[in-house]
Enzyme design. Structure first.
Site, PDB file in Angstrom:
ATOM      1  N   ARG A  88       5.061 101.985  36.381  1.00  0.00           N
ATOM      2  CA  ARG A  88       4.952 102.234  37.825  1.00  0.00           C
ATOM      3  C   ARG A  88       4.458 101.024  38.640  1.00  0.00           C
ATOM      4  NH1 ARG A  88       2.674 105.307  40.408  1.00  0.00           N
ATOM      5  NH2 ARG A  88       4.407 105.979  41.703  1.00  0.00           N
ATOM      6  N   CYS A  95       5.812  89.775  27.657  1.00  0.00           N
ATOM      7  CA  CYS A  95       6.154  88.440  28.165  1.00  0.00           C
ATOM      8  C   CYS A  95       6.892  88.514  29.498  1.00  0.00           C
ATOM      9  CB  CYS A  95       7.004  87.723  27.138  1.00  0.00           C
ATOM     10  SG  CYS A  95       6.226  87.781  25.540  1.00  0.00           S
TER      11      CYS A  95
HETATM   12  N1  LLP Z   1      13.745 117.260  42.448  1.00  0.00           N
HETATM   13  C1  LLP Z   1      14.611 116.239  42.411  1.00  0.00           C
HETATM   14  C2  LLP Z   1      16.018 116.467  42.708  1.00  0.00           C
HETATM   15  C3  LLP Z   1      14.143 114.940  42.117  1.00  0.00           C
HETATM   16  O1  LLP Z   1      15.004 113.921  42.108  1.00  0.00           O
HETATM   17  C4  LLP Z   1      12.769 114.720  41.851  1.00  0.00           C
HETATM   18  C5  LLP Z   1      12.249 113.400  41.519  1.00  0.00           C
HETATM   19  C6  LLP Z   1      11.908 115.837  41.874  1.00  0.00           C
HETATM   20  C7  LLP Z   1      12.432 117.084  42.193  1.00  0.00           C
HETATM   21  C8  LLP Z   1      10.436 115.728  41.601  1.00  0.00           C
HETATM   22  O2  LLP Z   1       9.813 114.915  42.533  1.00  0.00           O
HETATM   23  P1  LLP Z   1       8.216 114.851  42.596  1.00  0.00           P
HETATM   24  O3  LLP Z   1       7.711 116.216  42.970  1.00  0.00           O
HETATM   25  O4  LLP Z   1       7.725 114.459  41.243  1.00  0.00           O
HETATM   26  O5  LLP Z   1       7.933 113.834  43.614  1.00  0.00           O
HETATM   27  N2  LLP Z   1       9.533 107.515  38.841  1.00  0.00           N
HETATM   28  C9  LLP Z   1       9.123 107.581  40.234  1.00  0.00           C
HETATM   29  C10 LLP Z   1       9.454 108.914  40.851  1.00  0.00           C
HETATM   30  C11 LLP Z   1      10.904 109.291  40.733  1.00  0.00           C
HETATM   31  C12 LLP Z   1      11.232 110.638  41.317  1.00  0.00           C
HETATM   32  C13 LLP Z   1      12.604 111.062  40.947  1.00  0.00           C
HETATM   33  N3  LLP Z   1      12.974 112.368  41.417  1.00  0.00           N
HETATM   34  C14 LLP Z   1       7.640 107.253  40.326  1.00  0.00           C
HETATM   35  O6  LLP Z   1       7.020 106.978  39.303  1.00  0.00           O
HETATM   36  O7  LLP Z   1       7.065 107.217  41.418  1.00  0.00           O
END
Ligand code: LLP
Length: 429
Positions: free
Chosen positions: A326, A356
């Protein structure tokens, strides 16, 4: 809510000393608090109680079987984005008929698997996908339940990599074309229109974008209800969490972001959308990921070296960007605290991993108490998009995951061995 606090100068997760976990399972390691996940789920569920609703946990945030099982026991539904995630949910005791299947690139195999298992709905992202789902359903002699993901063109005011609801993003069907695409779906014989879906982005810390999306979509849903048998509206995920000053501001005030300039609580979120969504008279689905598990996790690590250069102090730890990406990918800020509480004057340092790449850092120019080799630290709020985004880069084994519940700890995933690193590889004879 979170369950990490100092007791007698040492950091604990619920009733367990993190040092004890590190002694037993080594570092780096991920630790999750069951009480935090349960508490977050219940608080959100309560805030949404005025709606006929279903919380569908976004499995991508943390897909460990122990975490999924904990949520399945709370009767959670699941938002899945691959055949693999459906497989995990079923293995963990979750129900397919409480799963929504999202994602822009579903393969025929994934569609067939989800149909046979009986998922609640496919959240469809394109006309090509409608045709494909219709085709696969037809060949299986089935009717596929679908919702179309509608992109409302709303600015989620979040990092550009995790914003999804603007018209320039690859997701969903533009709101201006939605009615037309529902008509296409209605003419396909092996589809059953069941709902409408949207999702505007992740780590959203203001209720404004949610209110705006809800209003835009509610108007569309009212229209669609006149022509189709719409059963549910799925409002997606995206509720942001507080990453900064977790321990210094104390619990539970910290969870509500007091002292933090941007924050959103489940109650703020609910208040912004319930007045708009309740009159729809539909079942409302939510897909929170980060909110349920983000603050429930910590990455434990041990300092290896302290390297002084004319410009900076580098604290080199045994965790790296392959374990938690992140900071490198989204400029994500995670609070870092020593397992042994310190009152020493803080000094600015970069906390970095051994990989690295200059992008391999956890913090830059961060004031922290001085650290020595063998000191242990915790990188907080890493329960969401932490382990799940890890890789074997630099041939580093994947980390163990430990679930703490009260004064018990459970090894929910073993550390990979060196043999695991080369499993499935071979040299031509
Ligand atoms: N629904 C859909 C269609 C999504 O694409 C996502 C997240 C969620 C629900 C859940 O979102 P949340 O409630 O967790 O915000 N790797 C990134 C975040 C990527 C989110 C992708 N989609 C990070 O570490 O910030």
């Amino acid at each position: 809510m979170h369950s990490f606090s100092y007791v007698d100068g040492t950091l604990r997760c619920e009733g367990v000393e993190l040092n004890e976990i590190a002694n037993r399972f080594g570092t780096p390691a991920y630790v999750y608090s069951a009480a935090t996940i349960r508490g977050n789920y219940q608080r959100l569920d309560t805030a949404l109680a005025p709606l006929d609703h279903l919380v569908c946990y976004a499995v991508k945030a943390n897909s460990n079987l122990a975490v999924l099982n904990l949520l399945a026991k709370l009767d959670s539904g699941f938002d899945i984005v691959s055949g693999g995630e459906l497989f995990r949910v079923l293995k963990a005791g979750g129900r397919a008929d409480r799963c929504t299947f999202a994602g822009v690139g579903k393969t025929r195999e994934e569609i067939a698997f989800a149909l046979k298992e009986g998922v609640y709905s496919f959240n469809v992202e394109s006309e090509g996908e409608l045709a494909r789902i219709n085709d696969v359903a037809g060949s299986l002699g089935m009717k596929a339940p679908i919702a179309i993901r509608v992109n409302p063109d709303v600015d989620a005011k979040t990092h550009k990599f995790i914003s999804t609801g603007k018209s320039k993003n690859k997701f969903g069907i533009g709101i201006d074309r939605a009615a037309e695409v529902y008509q296409v779906a209605a003419n396909l014989p092996h589809l059953k229109i069941r709902g409408v879906q949207t999702h505007i982005g992740s780590q959203i810390l203001e209720s404004g974008p949610f209110a705006e999306a809800a209003a835009k979509l509610a108007a569309l849903v009212q229209d669609l209800k006149k022509s189709y048998d719409i059963e549910f509206f799925d409002f997606g995920g995206g509720i942001g969490i507080v990453y900064d000053d977790a321990l210094s501001s104390g619990s539970p005030a910290w969870w509500d972001g007091q002292g933090s300039s941007r924050r959103i609580t489940p109650e703020d979120y609910a208040a912004a959308i319930i007045p708009v969504l309740k009159p729809l008279g539909l079942r409302i689905l939510f897909e929170p990921g980060r909110f349920l598990v983000g603050n429930a996790g910590a990455l434990l690590s041990t300092v290896q070296y302290v390297k002084q250069t004319p410009a900076k102090t580098f604290t080199i730890i045994d965790a790296a960007m392959n374990d938690l990406i992140r900071p490198a990918l989204y400029e994500g800020w995670h609070e870092i605290v020593p397992l042994r509480q310190s009152s020493a004057d803080k000094i600015a340092m970069d906390v970095v991993g051994p990989v690295c790449e200059s992008g391999d850092f956890f913090a830059q120019d961060r004031p922290l108490p001085p650290l020595q080799p063998d000191d242990r630290i915790a990188v907080l709020s890493s329960g969401a998009y932490g382990f799940v985004m890890s890789s074997n880069y630099n041939s580093r084994p994947l980390l163990p995951e430990i679930l703490v519940d009260g004064d018990k700890m459970h090894l929910a995933r073993e550390r990979q061995s060196m043999d695991d690193l080369v499993r499935g590889e071979s040299i031509p004879q």
